[in-house]
Write a protein that holds these residues in place. Structure first.
Motif, PDB file in Angstrom:
ATOM      1  N   PRO A  60      17.779  -4.038 -39.796  1.00  0.00           N
ATOM      2  CA  PRO A  60      17.174  -2.696 -39.858  1.00  0.00           C
ATOM      3  C   PRO A  60      17.973  -1.769 -40.770  1.00  0.00           C
ATOM      4  CG  PRO A  60      17.392  -3.442 -37.582  1.00  0.00           C
ATOM      5  CD  PRO A  60      18.160  -4.410 -38.421  1.00  0.00           C
ATOM      6  N   ALA A  61      17.288  -0.823 -41.374  1.00  0.00           N
ATOM      7  CA  ALA A  61      17.940   0.115 -42.289  1.00  0.00           C
ATOM      8  C   ALA A  61      19.074   0.873 -41.604  1.00  0.00           C
ATOM      9  CB  ALA A  61      16.913   1.096 -42.843  1.00  0.00           C
ATOM     10  N   LEU A  62      18.868   1.240 -40.340  1.00  0.00           N
ATOM     11  CA  LEU A  62      19.884   2.006 -39.616  1.00  0.00           C
ATOM     12  C   LEU A  62      21.195   1.230 -39.499  1.00  0.00           C
ATOM     13  CD1 LEU A  62      20.491   4.631 -38.123  1.00  0.00           C
ATOM     14  CD2 LEU A  62      19.694   3.530 -36.009  1.00  0.00           C
ATOM     15  N   VAL A  63      21.090  -0.071 -39.238  1.00  0.00           N
ATOM     16  CA  VAL A  63      22.285  -0.918 -39.134  1.00  0.00           C
ATOM     17  C   VAL A  63      22.998  -1.006 -40.482  1.00  0.00           C
ATOM     18  CG1 VAL A  63      23.112  -3.264 -38.683  1.00  0.00           C
ATOM     19  CG2 VAL A  63      21.317  -2.267 -37.235  1.00  0.00           C
ATOM     20  N   LEU A  64      22.234  -1.163 -41.543  1.00  0.00           N
ATOM     21  CA  LEU A  64      22.812  -1.257 -42.883  1.00  0.00           C
ATOM     22  C   LEU A  64      23.500   0.048 -43.276  1.00  0.00           C
ATOM     23  CD1 LEU A  64      19.874  -3.105 -44.689  1.00  0.00           C
ATOM     24  CD2 LEU A  64      22.032  -4.114 -43.931  1.00  0.00           C
ATOM     25  N   LYS A  65      22.871   1.166 -42.948  1.00  0.00           N
ATOM     26  CA  LYS A  65      23.457   2.465 -43.291  1.00  0.00           C
ATOM     27  C   LYS A  65      24.755   2.707 -42.523  1.00  0.00           C
ATOM     28  CE  LYS A  65      19.128   4.554 -44.780  1.00  0.00           C
ATOM     29  NZ  LYS A  65      18.031   5.493 -44.499  1.00  0.00           N
ATOM     30  N   LYS A  66      24.794   2.253 -41.285  1.00  0.00           N
ATOM     31  CA  LYS A  66      26.037   2.394 -40.511  1.00  0.00           C
ATOM     32  C   LYS A  66      27.152   1.557 -41.113  1.00  0.00           C
ATOM     33  CE  LYS A  66      24.284   3.755 -35.968  1.00  0.00           C
ATOM     34  NZ  LYS A  66      24.117   3.366 -34.531  1.00  0.00           N
ATOM     35  N   MET A  67      26.796   0.382 -41.656  1.00  0.00           N
ATOM     36  CA  MET A  67      27.789  -0.466 -42.320  1.00  0.00           C
ATOM     37  C   MET A  67      28.414   0.262 -43.504  1.00  0.00           C
ATOM     38  SD  MET A  67      25.943  -4.200 -42.410  1.00  0.00           S
ATOM     39  CE  MET A  67      27.042  -4.728 -43.717  1.00  0.00           C
ATOM     40  N   VAL A  68      27.555   0.905 -44.282  1.00  0.00           N
ATOM     41  CA  VAL A  68      28.041   1.618 -45.464  1.00  0.00           C
ATOM     42  C   VAL A  68      28.863   2.837 -45.064  1.00  0.00           C
ATOM     43  CG1 VAL A  68      27.354   2.914 -47.515  1.00  0.00           C
ATOM     44  CG2 VAL A  68      26.125   0.837 -46.894  1.00  0.00           C
ATOM     45  N   ASP A 123      29.037  14.343 -48.021  1.00  0.00           N
ATOM     46  CA  ASP A 123      27.762  14.853 -47.502  1.00  0.00           C
ATOM     47  C   ASP A 123      26.622  14.536 -48.475  1.00  0.00           C
ATOM     48  OD1 ASP A 123      29.039  15.846 -45.300  1.00  0.00           O
ATOM     49  OD2 ASP A 123      29.104  17.932 -46.016  1.00  0.00           O
ATOM     50  N   PHE A 124      26.881  14.733 -49.763  1.00  0.00           N
ATOM     51  CA  PHE A 124      25.863  14.475 -50.796  1.00  0.00           C
ATOM     52  C   PHE A 124      25.508  12.995 -50.831  1.00  0.00           C
ATOM     53  CE2 PHE A 124      24.685  13.909 -55.368  1.00  0.00           C
ATOM     54  CZ  PHE A 124      23.581  14.757 -55.393  1.00  0.00           C
ATOM     55  N   MET A 125      26.525  12.128 -50.743  1.00  0.00           N
ATOM     56  CA  MET A 125      26.266  10.689 -50.777  1.00  0.00           C
ATOM     57  C   MET A 125      25.540  10.220 -49.514  1.00  0.00           C
ATOM     58  SD  MET A 125      27.198   9.601 -53.713  1.00  0.00           S
ATOM     59  CE  MET A 125      27.212   7.819 -53.495  1.00  0.00           C
ATOM     60  N   VAL A 126      25.793  10.852 -48.399  1.00  0.00           N
ATOM     61  CA  VAL A 126      25.055  10.514 -47.168  1.00  0.00           C
ATOM     62  C   VAL A 126      23.575  10.862 -47.349  1.00  0.00           C
ATOM     63  CG1 VAL A 126      24.731  11.107 -44.728  1.00  0.00           C
ATOM     64  CG2 VAL A 126      27.038  10.692 -45.611  1.00  0.00           C
ATOM     65  N   GLU A 127      23.300  12.005 -47.990  1.00  0.00           N
ATOM     66  CA  GLU A 127      21.909  12.368 -48.283  1.00  0.00           C
ATOM     67  C   GLU A 127      21.246  11.300 -49.147  1.00  0.00           C
ATOM     68  OE1 GLU A 127      21.420  16.240 -49.994  1.00  0.00           O
ATOM     69  OE2 GLU A 127      22.874  17.143 -48.634  1.00  0.00           O
ATOM     70  N   LYS A 128      21.970  10.830 -50.158  1.00  0.00           N
ATOM     71  CA  LYS A 128      21.411   9.809 -51.052  1.00  0.00           C
ATOM     72  C   LYS A 128      21.222   8.479 -50.321  1.00  0.00           C
ATOM     73  CE  LYS A 128      21.172  12.832 -53.984  1.00  0.00           C
ATOM     74  NZ  LYS A 128      19.820  13.390 -54.260  1.00  0.00           N
TER      75      LYS A 128
END
Length: 310
Positions: free
Chosen positions: A156-164, A182-187
């Protein structure tokens, strides 16, 4: 919406530099997103390639500052590619489409690694004049995720985003670095599951650079010495691969110095690109103008020189 997104500089960038969507593959869903600023007469521009978490507009500070100085800067965000062959072929087709002769690659993290692999893959018919690697690497084994890479496509995207985001600093930081995160989290939040999974697959699948194939590529290694995702061991391995490379060091700046320390990064980019001033590989329009003027002056001066010798 973070401070950078609301800033006048970013808003000015978005209103003055259009985002172009370009399809170069047979699959019409594979769209490259690019920002192309500066003189089109330059056929060897600076090509900015983002990290796994980034989009092309994260280089807006480089695009605005350097294009104002006469440099052509292209920031490119790739479509979904699941392997290096697809990535290399896609980038080659994009450069063909843009009618470029060569490029100077400014690659951040994964972008730096992919830039090296593209230079390696095209070494017999060179596309890459030089590379500036920012917080980058030469071997994906450093991430210790090779076993997981084949299954990123189904996570899932959420799992991948947490990894990053696990690589983003959680400490109390100065405002410029905090704003860059903060800007990179938005991206990162703007990326689809497919986009992020494919990038992490490229980032973590077993692969390494063969530096002997980049012996004709001019390289600068740009590193930040404060809290970043790369360890000292990773930096040292990169230095060993390129013992002749120039080194540019920033005392601080975090994972995204092109945002948090843009003035320093832009200066290092200019220093790197000045090596090509006055040549056909220059990324600056004024260099081509000066070169043409010198050629004309030399041609017109030649008869009087011969007369003097006679």
């Amino acid at each position: 919406m973070g401070d950078i997104t609301r800033s006048q500089e970013y808003q000015s960038f978005r209103s003055s530099v259009p985002c172009k969507k370009i399809v170069v593959d047979d699959d019409d869903t594979k769209e490259w997103k690019i920002y192309d600023a500066g003189p089109r007469s330059v056929k060897c521009p600076l090509l900015c390639i983002p990290p796994a978490s980034g989009t092309a507009d994260i280089f807006f500070k480089q695009i605005m500052a350097l294009s104002a100085l006469g440099y052509r800067v292209v920031a490119a965000e790739p479509p979904v590619y699941w392997n290096l062959n697809g990535w290399n072929e896609g980038l080659r087709k994009l450069l063909d489409y843009l009618r470029l002769d060569r490029v100077h690659i400014f690659g951040a993290s994964l972008g730096g690694f992919l830039g090296q692999k593209f230079a390696e893959a095209t070494c017999k018919s060179p596309w890459v004049a030089s590379i500036i690697m920012c917080n980058s690497f030469t071997d994906t084994s450093v991430f210790e995720q090779m076993d997981s890479a084949p299954v990123f496509w189904m996570m899932p995207a959420l799992v991948l985003k947490k990894m990053v985001m696990g690589n983003f600093s959680q400490a109390v930081l100065e405002s410029e670095i905090a704003n860059s995160i903060d800007f990179m989290v938005e991206k990162l939040d703007s990326l689809t599951q497919n986009q992020l999974a494919s990038r992490l697959t490229l980032n973590c699948m077993s692969s390494y650079v063969e530096p002997q194939k980049l012996k004709d590529v001019v390289i600068t290694i740009l590193d930040v010495f404060d809290d970043s995702a790369l360890t000292e061991n990773v930096r040292e391995e990169t230095y060993k691969c390129y013992p002749e490379a120039k080194r540019a060091h920033l005392k601080s700046g975090g994972n995204f110095p092109y945002l948090s320390r843009s003035a320093e990064v832009n200066l290092h980019l200019q220093i790197h690109l000045r090596q090509f001033a006055g040549t056909r590989l220059s990324a600056n329009e004024s260099d081509h103008t000066k070169s043409s003027s010198k050629d004309m002056a030399g041609t017109s001066a030649q008869p009087s020189t011969d007369s003097a010798e006679d």
